[in-house]
Structures are given as C-alpha cells and as structure tokens.
Design an enzyme around this catalytic site. Structure first.
Site, mmCIF file in Angstrom:
data_model
loop_
_atom_site.group_PDB
_atom_site.id
_atom_site.type_symbol
_atom_site.label_atom_id
_atom_site.label_comp_id
_atom_site.label_asym_id
_atom_site.label_seq_id
_atom_site.Cartn_x
_atom_site.Cartn_y
_atom_site.Cartn_z
ATOM 1 C CD GLU A 34 -2.824 0.988 3.132
ATOM 2 O OE1 GLU A 34 -2.868 0.458 3.304
ATOM 3 O OE2 GLU A 34 -2.706 2.296 3.650
ATOM 4 N NE ARG A 38 -0.309 8.219 6.259
ATOM 5 C CZ ARG A 38 0.435 7.516 6.304
ATOM 6 N NH1 ARG A 38 1.094 7.605 7.386
ATOM 7 N NH2 ARG A 38 -0.695 6.308 6.906
ATOM 8 C CE LYS A 122 -5.341 2.626 7.868
ATOM 9 N NZ LYS A 122 -4.490 2.260 7.022
#
Ligand code: 3PG
Length: 202
Positions: A34, A38, A122
């Site tokens: 993943e 960011r 998640k």
C-alpha cells in the site's frame, strides 16, 4: 488481498526509491503493498512500481477524498485503502471498479459501512483505538465482519492479532522505516520483509 495476510504500508518521499523498495518487498516475500498518498511523489512512485515490479499487488493508501479514489484507479492500483469511512467516500466508491478497504475505529463506522455492503475493514489506528480487546468484542456483534488492523502493529504483536478469528490480515510501516529508506538500505528492508512475511505465513 486473496490469501495474503500482510500488507506493507509504504510512504515514499523520493520516486527513485520506489522500485528498489518494492523489489525488496517482493524478494522478502511480501506481495501486497500500500503506497500512501502522503507524499508529493506518491503518484509517480505508484506508476514506477506498477510498470517495473509487476509481481507486486499495488494499492493506494491514506485515500480520503473522491478525487483520490479515482486517481488511484487511474494510476492502475489494484485496491484502495482509506483511514476512515465517510458517507461521501463510501458513496463514491460505488462507482469504482477496484475494491476499497475502508478504515474504521468505532462500532458506528462499521455499521455505516455495512449499510454500503462492506464486510472487510481496515482497523486504524489499531493499538490506539482499542487493539485486540476491541476486535474481540466485535466478533459477537458483527460475526461476518473481518478486519485488517494497522497502526502499532509489529513483530511483537503480529501473531496475537492474526490469531483472532476476525482478523483477515495485518498491515504496517515498520517493515520499511523512513531512516532505512533514506539510507537506501534495501537489504535490511528485505530482511524485515522476510521476517514479517514468515510470521504471517505469506
Ligand atoms: C497506516 O496508514 O496504515 C499506518 O500509518 C500504519 O501504521 P504504522 O505506521 O503504525 O504501522
């Protein structure tokens, strides 16, 4: 995710690091990665990995808006992960052709996402939001729901989390610490990946 119990959460500042980092994951036995949205270079990193490391199953992480959902799909990601679950994000994801793993940390968020048909989540930030006791309390409430805890997961607690009946997989960033990426210490990162993959049975 099918059959995979470990997702490496990677935050990459420099695009030149993307391919060596993804190769270190693959060599260490981790396939699901993943890449978080960011950093400024996240899009470029995803493109580079998809082209040059086809063995990797690449997803986009820290996706918090409709625009980012579709950007991830356009980049060729295989899945999208969000840290939380807003109604607008869940509605937008209905139009996606790749799966979304929505983040939850409360019972109400789970109920809301279930209304949109979700069963896999998640759980973030896992250790801060109740950790294993919270997950255990969810088994009776939501027998069909499965979780991928991230946030505070590491070699010290992987096996405990994976031992819970409602844990599908675990994820985390400890496999690729920022300092090791900065020093381009790919072999050390590969060792961390191997250790994690072995513990997860991947
Ligand atoms: C995530 O986005 O899933 C988290 O940053 C992972 O948490 P960790 O850095 O504690 O592994």
């Amino acid at each position: 995710m099918a059959g995979r119990r470990l997702v490496a959460v990677l935050t990459i500042e420099k695009s030149e690091d993307a391919v060596p980092l993804a190769r270190a994951m693959i060599k260490g036995g981790i396939r699901a990665i993943e890449i978080t949205f960011r950093t400024e270079k996240a899009f470029e990193c995803i493109r580079e990995i998809i082209v040059n490391v086809p063995e990797a199953l690449v997803g986009a992480g820290t996706v918090i808006s409709k625009e980012q959902l579709f950007k991830a799909q356009d980049l060729g990601c295989s899945f999208v992960v969000s840290p939380g679950a807003t109604v607008s994000l869940l509605e937008a994801a209905d139009e996606l052709s790749i799966p979304l793993l929505p983040g939850i940390s409360t019972v109400s968020e789970i109920m809301c996402a279930m209304e949109y048909g979700y069963n896999d989540f998640k759980f973030f930030p896992a250790e801060l939001a109740g950790g294993m006791p919270f997950l255990k309390s969810l088994v009776a409430l939501f027998p069909s729901a499965m979780f991928c805890p991230t946030g505070g997961i590491g070699v010290h607690n992987i096996s405990d989390y994976l031992g819970l009946p409602n844990v599908l997989a675990i994820g985390g960033s400890w496999i690729a610490p920022a300092a090791l990426i900065r020093d381009k210490h790919w072999l050390k990162i590969e060792e961390l990946a191997r250790e994690a993959a072995t513990l997860c049975g991947d």
